[in-house]
Design a protein around this motif. Structure first.
Motif, PDB file in Angstrom:
ATOM      1  N   TYR A   1      70.507 -40.176  76.299  1.00 43.09           N
ATOM      2  CA  TYR A   1      71.305 -41.407  76.323  1.00 43.09           C
ATOM      3  C   TYR A   1      70.782 -42.437  77.334  1.00 43.09           C
ATOM      4  O   TYR A   1      71.274 -43.569  77.367  1.00 43.09           O
ATOM      5  N   ILE A   2      69.827 -42.037  78.170  1.00 41.86           N
ATOM      6  CA  ILE A   2      69.431 -42.872  79.312  1.00 41.86           C
ATOM      7  C   ILE A   2      67.966 -43.308  79.216  1.00 41.86           C
ATOM      8  O   ILE A   2      67.072 -42.483  79.037  1.00 41.86           O
ATOM      9  N   ASP A   3      67.728 -44.603  79.348  1.00 34.92           N
ATOM     10  CA  ASP A   3      66.365 -45.131  79.444  1.00 34.92           C
ATOM     11  C   ASP A   3      65.932 -45.244  80.909  1.00 34.92           C
ATOM     12  O   ASP A   3      64.828 -44.862  81.272  1.00 34.92           O
ATOM     13  N   HIS A   4      66.816 -45.808  81.744  1.00 36.01           N
ATOM     14  CA  HIS A   4      66.513 -45.959  83.172  1.00 36.01           C
ATOM     15  C   HIS A   4      67.783 -45.683  83.973  1.00 36.01           C
ATOM     16  O   HIS A   4      68.894 -45.969  83.520  1.00 36.01           O
ATOM     17  N   ILE A   5      67.581 -45.157  85.173  1.00 37.59           N
ATOM     18  CA  ILE A   5      68.711 -44.890  86.073  1.00 37.59           C
ATOM     19  C   ILE A   5      68.313 -45.255  87.491  1.00 37.59           C
ATOM     20  O   ILE A   5      67.209 -44.936  87.945  1.00 37.59           O
ATOM     21  N   ALA A   6      69.203 -45.969  88.186  1.00 31.40           N
ATOM     22  CA  ALA A   6      68.984 -46.327  89.593  1.00 31.40           C
ATOM     23  C   ALA A   6      70.133 -45.739  90.409  1.00 31.40           C
ATOM     24  O   ALA A   6      71.310 -46.025  90.140  1.00 31.40           O
ATOM     25  N   ILE A   7      69.773 -44.921  91.400  1.00 32.28           N
ATOM     26  CA  ILE A   7      70.772 -44.208  92.197  1.00 32.28           C
ATOM     27  C   ILE A   7      70.953 -44.894  93.555  1.00 32.28           C
ATOM     28  O   ILE A   7      69.992 -45.337  94.177  1.00 32.28           O
ATOM     29  N   PHE A   8      72.220 -44.946  94.003  1.00 25.53           N
ATOM     30  CA  PHE A   8      72.566 -45.579  95.278  1.00 25.53           C
ATOM     31  C   PHE A   8      73.468 -44.649  96.093  1.00 25.53           C
ATOM     32  O   PHE A   8      73.978 -43.659  95.567  1.00 25.53           O
ATOM     33  N   GLY A   9      73.640 -44.979  97.387  1.00 24.18           N
ATOM     34  CA  GLY A   9      74.504 -44.151  98.223  1.00 24.18           C
ATOM     35  C   GLY A   9      74.221 -44.262  99.707  1.00 24.18           C
ATOM     36  O   GLY A   9      74.711 -43.465 100.506  1.00 24.18           O
ATOM     37  N   GLU A  10      73.425 -45.264 100.092  1.00 22.18           N
ATOM     38  CA  GLU A  10      73.111 -45.450 101.512  1.00 22.18           C
ATOM     39  C   GLU A  10      74.393 -45.661 102.320  1.00 22.18           C
ATOM     40  O   GLU A  10      75.198 -46.541 102.036  1.00 22.18           O
ATOM     41  N   ASN A  11      74.603 -44.805 103.352  1.00 24.00           N
ATOM     42  CA  ASN A  11      75.779 -44.861 104.235  1.00 24.00           C
ATOM     43  C   ASN A  11      77.097 -44.671 103.486  1.00 24.00           C
ATOM     44  O   ASN A  11      78.157 -45.100 103.963  1.00 24.00           O
ATOM     45  N   LYS A  12      77.047 -44.016 102.331  1.00 26.28           N
ATOM     46  CA  LYS A  12      78.257 -43.762 101.535  1.00 26.28           C
ATOM     47  C   LYS A  12      78.552 -42.260 101.496  1.00 26.28           C
ATOM     48  O   LYS A  12      77.704 -41.442 101.849  1.00 26.28           O
ATOM     49  N   ASP A  13      79.745 -41.933 101.020  1.00 22.86           N
ATOM     50  CA  ASP A  13      80.154 -40.529 100.964  1.00 22.86           C
ATOM     51  C   ASP A  13      79.510 -39.772  99.805  1.00 22.86           C
ATOM     52  O   ASP A  13      79.416 -38.544  99.837  1.00 22.86           O
TER      53      ASP A  13
ATOM     54  N   THR B   1      58.931 -53.458  87.167  1.00 31.27           N
ATOM     55  CA  THR B   1      57.577 -53.971  87.365  1.00 31.27           C
ATOM     56  C   THR B   1      56.797 -53.740  86.067  1.00 31.27           C
ATOM     57  O   THR B   1      57.247 -52.993  85.194  1.00 31.27           O
ATOM     58  N   PRO B   2      55.615 -54.365  85.919  1.00 27.62           N
ATOM     59  CA  PRO B   2      54.810 -54.109  84.715  1.00 27.62           C
ATOM     60  C   PRO B   2      54.449 -52.643  84.526  1.00 27.62           C
ATOM     61  O   PRO B   2      54.121 -52.218  83.426  1.00 27.62           O
ATOM     62  N   LYS B   3      54.475 -51.849  85.611  1.00 30.07           N
ATOM     63  CA  LYS B   3      54.197 -50.415  85.491  1.00 30.07           C
ATOM     64  C   LYS B   3      55.462 -49.629  85.177  1.00 30.07           C
ATOM     65  O   LYS B   3      55.460 -48.394  85.203  1.00 30.07           O
ATOM     66  N   MET B   4      56.552 -50.364  84.906  1.00 34.83           N
ATOM     67  CA  MET B   4      57.850 -49.786  84.545  1.00 34.83           C
ATOM     68  C   MET B   4      58.533 -49.085  85.710  1.00 34.83           C
ATOM     69  O   MET B   4      59.422 -48.260  85.524  1.00 34.83           O
ATOM     70  N   SER B   5      58.114 -49.405  86.937  1.00 38.39           N
ATOM     71  CA  SER B   5      58.839 -48.925  88.119  1.00 38.39           C
ATOM     72  C   SER B   5      60.031 -49.836  88.343  1.00 38.39           C
ATOM     73  O   SER B   5      59.979 -51.034  88.063  1.00 38.39           O
ATOM     74  N   MET B   6      61.103 -49.261  88.865  1.00 39.99           N
ATOM     75  CA  MET B   6      62.306 -50.056  89.104  1.00 39.99           C
ATOM     76  C   MET B   6      62.214 -50.847  90.400  1.00 39.99           C
ATOM     77  O   MET B   6      61.759 -50.328  91.417  1.00 39.99           O
ATOM     78  N   LYS B   7      62.630 -52.093  90.338  1.00 38.04           N
ATOM     79  CA  LYS B   7      62.734 -52.925  91.529  1.00 38.04           C
ATOM     80  C   LYS B   7      64.142 -52.729  92.096  1.00 38.04           C
ATOM     81  O   LYS B   7      65.070 -53.462  91.776  1.00 38.04           O
ATOM     82  N   THR B   8      64.263 -51.716  92.937  1.00 35.79           N
ATOM     83  CA  THR B   8      65.591 -51.312  93.418  1.00 35.79           C
ATOM     84  C   THR B   8      66.308 -52.447  94.139  1.00 35.79           C
ATOM     85  O   THR B   8      67.517 -52.637  93.970  1.00 35.79           O
ATOM     86  N   ASN B   9      65.565 -53.220  94.942  1.00 34.02           N
ATOM     87  CA  ASN B   9      66.203 -54.321  95.677  1.00 34.02           C
ATOM     88  C   ASN B   9      66.753 -55.386  94.730  1.00 34.02           C
ATOM     89  O   ASN B   9      67.813 -55.965  94.975  1.00 34.02           O
ATOM     90  N   VAL B  10      66.015 -55.663  93.648  1.00 37.37           N
ATOM     91  CA  VAL B  10      66.485 -56.634  92.651  1.00 37.37           C
ATOM     92  C   VAL B  10      67.739 -56.119  91.969  1.00 37.37           C
ATOM     93  O   VAL B  10      68.732 -56.843  91.790  1.00 37.37           O
ATOM     94  N   ILE B  11      67.716 -54.840  91.584  1.00 34.83           N
ATOM     95  CA  ILE B  11      68.875 -54.232  90.920  1.00 34.83           C
ATOM     96  C   ILE B  11      70.075 -54.227  91.853  1.00 34.83           C
ATOM     97  O   ILE B  11      71.211 -54.544  91.459  1.00 34.83           O
ATOM     98  N   LEU B  12      69.843 -53.887  93.112  1.00 32.20           N
ATOM     99  CA  LEU B  12      70.923 -53.845  94.109  1.00 32.20           C
ATOM    100  C   LEU B  12      71.592 -55.206  94.255  1.00 32.20           C
ATOM    101  O   LEU B  12      72.814 -55.312  94.320  1.00 32.20           O
ATOM    102  N   GLU B  13      70.771 -56.267  94.296  1.00 30.85           N
ATOM    103  CA  GLU B  13      71.319 -57.608  94.446  1.00 30.85           C
ATOM    104  C   GLU B  13      72.008 -58.081  93.163  1.00 30.85           C
ATOM    105  O   GLU B  13      73.092 -58.667  93.207  1.00 30.85           O
ATOM    106  N   LYS B  14      71.394 -57.813  92.034  1.00 34.88           N
ATOM    107  CA  LYS B  14      71.902 -58.282  90.748  1.00 34.88           C
ATOM    108  C   LYS B  14      73.229 -57.621  90.373  1.00 34.88           C
ATOM    109  O   LYS B  14      74.098 -58.241  89.753  1.00 34.88           O
TER     110      LYS B  14
END
Length: 597
Positions: free
Chosen positions: A487-499, A574-587
């Motif tokens: 079901y998943i094409d891409h996933i970005a995980i977060f949790g800095e300073n979180k429980d 990115t063109p190499k299909m790496s996730m731009k985590t900072n862009v995703i975080l802001e968006k």
């Protein structure tokens, strides 16, 4: 192979001495027709285009940009420039005009070679802001405008052929190529990093030649193997592999497009291809999903065959009864699966990001060996690779020849080799930050060696998440594990300073829509789908099944499915299909915060 060569071009030229002028070394598609190109024809185009560039005032160490999809003209432009030390600067065609402007101003490009009208228009939209640009050259015909210094590549080549003696030009180029120093810059590759402006990686002839020798030493290819190229040539991985084939032997075929890959594989029937893990994941899913159209008895037979084959992947002595079963399964089932990829593949080389071990085991089960490797643009790029004689699933193999690798006290992977870059263009500070006084390049990746000496990548230093409870978590392995969900094409995980950990999901909308229709879940748009409780529960249940072996603190607790797929165009990849985590975080800041409120 000449180990004393001064450049990529002279190594290539020396290798061609044993071939006749009519022998094919390349193949490419033109209007769906596969066209061979002989040694003589390729060399003539390279030499004539080089003369056209020098007639336009381009000299050794000048920078020439290349914006192109994979095509034969890319390789002609590449060899024509590096033959006399002109530094080519290839960029991804998917870059925006603003990104192209930044790169070509940063490197002071005097000429930009573009593939088609779209890329021409992109450059024309920023031409007045390109400080050093003198000429634009187009690979496609019909775009020439000499009054505006826009030239046709084919017309330039034809003009040189008509007005000069070819044998004299050849002799002059061979002489000029000898003056190129092995430490001269061959190419500038701008890394499309996940943060900030891209940095120009200076790769010398020595850097790339060292890596060519290292790839040859792996034993993955021989002197007659056919290679189908479809990963971007503007990236150093595909280019170095192509150089390896051109220098050590074998025919390189340039695929028509990624969309035509299936038909190209069946027409060309290559022995070796290079891939990114996402493609392997997609192929595996399609093969298994096709079983849904078969009878229950046939599905059961295929799954029994896969289970038995998987059982003996790393076993040398197989009981005779099971060995006979596997021979039957191979003839009836696995050979048919391999035929979908041309039927003659010897090795598939995977790089660019982590390959899930379960995907690797699947392909090994059906008789296709995946050689997973590891590299970086700054290392030209291959650092380590599994080989036919040394293959350990779940690792990126031992360091290749001519490359030293060590793990420092923090767990960071350090690399020292003649293949490590000269530095970053116009950025001595960035160079000093990543190459220490003992010439160790600090990769930013975290890893470890297995008991057999293979390297295993476990994360990125900058991506480590520290939870409020003080747990250090590397999200990459978790993302790789969960991304195995269909079901998943891409996933970005977060949790800095979180429980706890949360995730944004870019889903497989095609599959979710078919499930919604099947289960009578009403929807009119992607937005309706991602808001559906049934769809969210389905995806979360599947995620939990994939992460059930993780420690509790490593598991994703909440998700948000986004209504628009992550893509290069919308900025998340990115063109190499790496996730731009900072862009995703802001968006998606509000969506992420919402999972903690």
């Amino acid at each position: 192979m000449n180990l004393n060569s001064n450049s990529i071009f002279t190594s290539f030229f020396d290798a061609l001495r044993t071939k006749s002028n009519t022998e094919s070394i390349l193949q490419y598609y033109r209007d769906k027709e596969l066209i061979p190109m002989s040694k003589g024809e390729f060399l003539k185009k390279v030499i004539c285009f080089n003369k056209a560039l020098t007639d336009l005032g381009i000299a050794s160490k000048d920078r020439v940009g290349i914006i192109s999809e994979n095509r034969i003209e890319f390789l002609i432009a590449d060899m024509a420039t590096n033959s006399i030390g002109i530094i080519n600067v290839p960029t991804f065609p998917s870059f925006t005009p603003e990104q192209q402007k930044y790169i070509f101003n940063d490197c002071d490009a005097k000429i930009i070679i573009v593939s088609n009208k779209l890329q021409l228009n992109n450059i024309l939209s920023v031409r007045n802001e390109l400080e050093h640009l003198k000429y634009i050259i187009t690979m496609d015909d019909g775009l020439e405008d000499i009054s505006n210094s826009i030239y046709s590549m084919n017309n330039l080549i034809e003009s040189v052929e008509k007005n000069y003696n070819y044998e004299n030009l050849k002799s002059q180029l061979i002489t000029a190529s000898q003056s190129v120093d092995i430490d001269d810059i061959l190419t500038l590759i701008y890394t499309s990093g996940t943060t900030g402006n891209p940095k120009g990686v200076m790769l010398t002839n020595k850097n790339v030649l060292t890596n060519v020798y290292s790839i040859w030493d792996t034993g993955i290819k021989n002197a007659t193997d056919e290679f189908l190229s479809f990963l971007p040539m503007c990236h150093v991985f595909e280019r170095t592999v192509i150089y390896t084939f051109l220098i050590t032997g074998g025919v390189v075929t340039i695929a028509q497009s990624i969309e035509s890959l299936s038909s190209n594989l069946n027409e060309v029937k290559p022995r070796i291809i290079t891939v990114v893990p996402k493609l392997l994941e997609t192929v595996k899913s399609r093969i298994l999903n096709a079983l849904n159209n078969e009878t229950e008895s046939k599905r059961d037979l295929v799954y029994r065959a896969l289970e038995l084959s998987n059982k003996y992947i790393d076993v040398e002595k197989i009981p005779l009864k099971d060995k006979l079963k596997l021979l039957v399964y191979d003839k009836l089932i696995f050979s048919k699966m391999r035929e979908k990829l041309g039927g003659r593949l010897k090795h598939i080389v995977s790089g660019g990001s982590a390959l899930n071990p379960e995907v690797q085991k699947f392909f090994h089960s059906i008789g296709l060996k995946i050689m997973q490797g590891y590299g970086l643009t700054e290392c030209s790029p291959v650092v380590s690779a599994n080989t036919p004689s040394n293959l350990e699933i779940g690792t990126v193999g031992p360091p290749v020849s001519n490359v030293e690798v060590k793990i420092d006290k923090s767990g960071e992977i350090l690399v020292r080799s003649d293949s490590v870059m000269k530095g970053y263009w116009h950025d001595d500070m960035a160079t000093k930050r990543c190459i220490d006084d003992n010439n160790w390049f600090h990769t930013g990746d975290i890893g470890e060696f297995t008991s057999t000496g293979s390297l295993k990548i476990t994360g990125r230093i900058k991506s480590i998440i520290v939870t409020s409870g003080g747990k250090n978590i590397s999200p990459a392995p978790i993302e790789d594990m969960i991304r195995m969900s269909e079901y998943i094409d891409h996933i970005a995980i977060f949790g800095e300073n979180k429980d706890y950990l949360t995730a944004l999901i870019s889903p497989n909308f095609e599959l979710l829509k078919s499930i919604a229709i099947e289960r009578n879940i009403a929807f009119e748009s992607n937005y309706d789908l991602v808001k559906s409780k049934d769809i969210n529960d389905l995806v979360m249940k599947d995620i939990n099944e994939h992460q059930d072996t993780l420690a509790k603190y490593e598991r994703v607790r909440k998700i948000r499915i986004v209504p628009n797929s992550f893509s290069i165009e919308t900025g998340e990849l990115t063109p190499k299909m790496s996730m731009k985590t900072n862009v995703i975080l802001e968006k998606y800041k509000s969506e992420i915060e919402g999972m903690y409120n």
